[in-house]
Design an enzyme around this catalytic site. Structure first.
Site, PDB file in Angstrom:
ATOM      1  CD  GLU A  36      -3.919  -5.766   3.728  1.00 29.89           C
ATOM      2  OE1 GLU A  36      -4.841  -4.990   4.087  1.00 29.89           O
ATOM      3  OE2 GLU A  36      -2.719  -5.517   3.896  1.00 29.89           O
ATOM      4  CD  GLU A  45      -3.105  -0.992   2.138  1.00 34.58           C
ATOM      5  OE1 GLU A  45      -4.139  -1.665   1.972  1.00 34.58           O
ATOM      6  OE2 GLU A  45      -2.939  -0.226   3.125  1.00 34.58           O
TER       7      GLU A  45
END
Length: 476
Positions: free
Chosen positions: A377, A168
């Site tokens: 995720e 991320e």
């Protein structure tokens, strides 16, 4: 469900975590401090002052946790390595105790036929590098990160074949250098885009080195992907959607895959004087960074409308308490502003629940980039209640079921999806949100300020996901 419709035999059914959020042992066995070790000690930065000093004590309980993974039948476990546990100063002397811990964890996973997936960097840059040269704001980090990566490739590349470079990047860069909510708590868009460019170069360099040291492995970054919708079909809102999609998604993904920034946003940022500086050799290095797959962290979609410069919505406010409805609209003047999607429900943290958005996103990524995709995720953070020793998290099962069904639909649409990792296996520290926001299949009995015995308790979702994996998605 027919054989054709169930998930492939080699599908990576997994779950995920991050070092700072689960390990604890923040200064044991030679580990150096990370920026998060320091940042969470500053009053007012996290929910009720929570930190990862102990977290859920995975460092000492990894064998217990892996045994639970094996009981569940997990096929893959994605975990991150704490840079400062391996290199306490971020460079230089290697901490052998750190290498030993991850070596033991990997071997324990393999013992139970669980595929280890390593995330090289999940936000916890060593504090020494921040002090020395500002971490991601200096090109010095490109070499330091590369040397760290090579060390990991040499030690673990013989057994670990799936690797994530940066987790991320869009989140740790934007929240760290624009919103000021993550370390180093800066609010400066020019510095943000400069740091982001350096992270792109570090990512490409790490992938380039990977080809030499783990030639039979697969590597890619993991991106927090939020597909964007226009609020309606008004042309101004369609343009706002184009702006948001290009700035919030293509800005990162185009660089990862093609080594170049989107033209429209580059022009806008250049005119505003905040575009990053391209130095000689940057374009060539970025072109070498093409990944083998894209890791996708998917939780929600976003909906936008036009945001006129006059009376524009700007920064907004994040919900980090779980008090539903406290999120405030945000945007960029002249480009777009966020709007609540009238067709979707949301979590207590105001995250839209949109399984169809996952299918849409996977198709968009496939059509634009034509790379295999790995969901690194996906999960639901909620207030789980322990009642008479049990946790009935039917709401989590509903959430995951609908998103797994979206994955199946995407595969039927032609998407090359190689795996699905839930967030997370055990409960953990949720960065700014403390311990009350629970994501795991395994409940960890602790409160914000009280560690208690950190007892592990299997939730209802534990048994449900076990059945899903056993039947390759036939029984949802």
């Amino acid at each position: 469900m027919s054989e054709k419709e169930c998930f492939p035999e080699n599908f990576l059914w997994g779950s995920a975590s991050a070092a700072y959020q689960v390990e604890g042992a923040w200064k044991e066995d030679g580990k150096g401090p990370s920026v998060w070790d320091n940042f969470t000690k500053i009053p007012g930065t996290t929910f009720k002052g929570t930190n990862g000093d102990v977290a859920v004590d995975h460092y000492h309980r990894y064998k217990e946790d892996v045994a639970l993974m094996a009981e569940m039948g997990l096929k893959a476990y994605r975990f991150s390595i704490a840079w400062s546990r391996i290199l306490p100063n971020g460079r230089g002397k290697v901490n052998k105790a750190g290498l030993h811990f991850y070596n033991q964890l990997i071997n324990e996973l393999i013992k139970y036929n669980i595929q280890p997936i390593i995330t090289i960097y999940h936000w916890d840059v060593p504090q020494k590098l921040m002090d020395l040269y500002g971490a991601w704001e200096s090109r010095e980090i490109i070499n330091d990160f590369n040397e760290y990566c090579i060390l990991l490739y040499k030690h673990f590349g013989d057994r670990v074949k799936y690797w994530i470079t940066l987790n991320e990047q869009n989140v740790f860069i934007s929240l760290g250098y624009d919103r000021g909510l993550h370390p180093p708590a800066v609010k400066d868009k020019k510095r943000m885009f400069a740091a982001n460019h350096i992270a792109n170069l570090a990512n490409a360099k790490a992938i380039q080195s990977f080809r030499r040291y783990v030639p039979d492995g697969k590597i890619g970054p993991s991106f927090a992907y939020g597909p964007v919708y226009p609020l309606d079909c008004h042309p101004d809102n369609i343009l706002a959607y184009e702006n948001a999609e290009e700035l919030n998604n293509h800005w990162w993904l185009d660089i990862y895959v093609w080594g170049r920034y989107p033209k429209t946003m580059w022009k806008l940022l250049s005119e505003a004087g905040i575009a990053p500086t391209m130095e000689e050799g940057d374009s060539e290095l970025l072109a070498f960074g093409r990944p083998d797959f894209l890791g996708i962290n998917y939780y929600r979609t976003g909906t936008v409308e036009r945001n006129p410069v006059e009376k524009a919505v700007d920064e907004g406010e994040m919900n980090t308490t779980g008090q539903k409805g406290t999120t405030k609209e945000h945007g960029i003047p002249g480009l777009y502003k966020s709007k609540k999607n009238p067709y979707l429900n949301s979590t207590n943290w105001d995250w839209e629940i949109d399984p169809q958005g996952l299918r849409i996103g996977l198709r968009r990524l496939t059509n634009r980039y034509n790379l295999p995709l790995l969901i690194t995720e996906n999960g639901l953070g909620e207030f789980d209640q322990l009642e008479e020793g049990e946790i009935n998290d039917e709401y989590r099962i509903d959430y995951l079921r609908s998103h797994i069904q979206a994955c199946q639909s995407a595969i039927n649409d032609g998407v090359d999806l190689i795996g699905y990792c839930t967030w997370s296996f055990t409960d953990l520290l949720s960065w700014l949100n403390g311990y009350q926001k629970r994501y795991g299949f395994v409940y960890v009995d602790r409160e914000e300020q009280e560690e208690k015995e950190l007892k592990r308790i299997k939730k209802k979702s534990f048994y449900w996901y076990k059945k899903v994996m056993e039947t390759r998605g036939r029984e949802l």
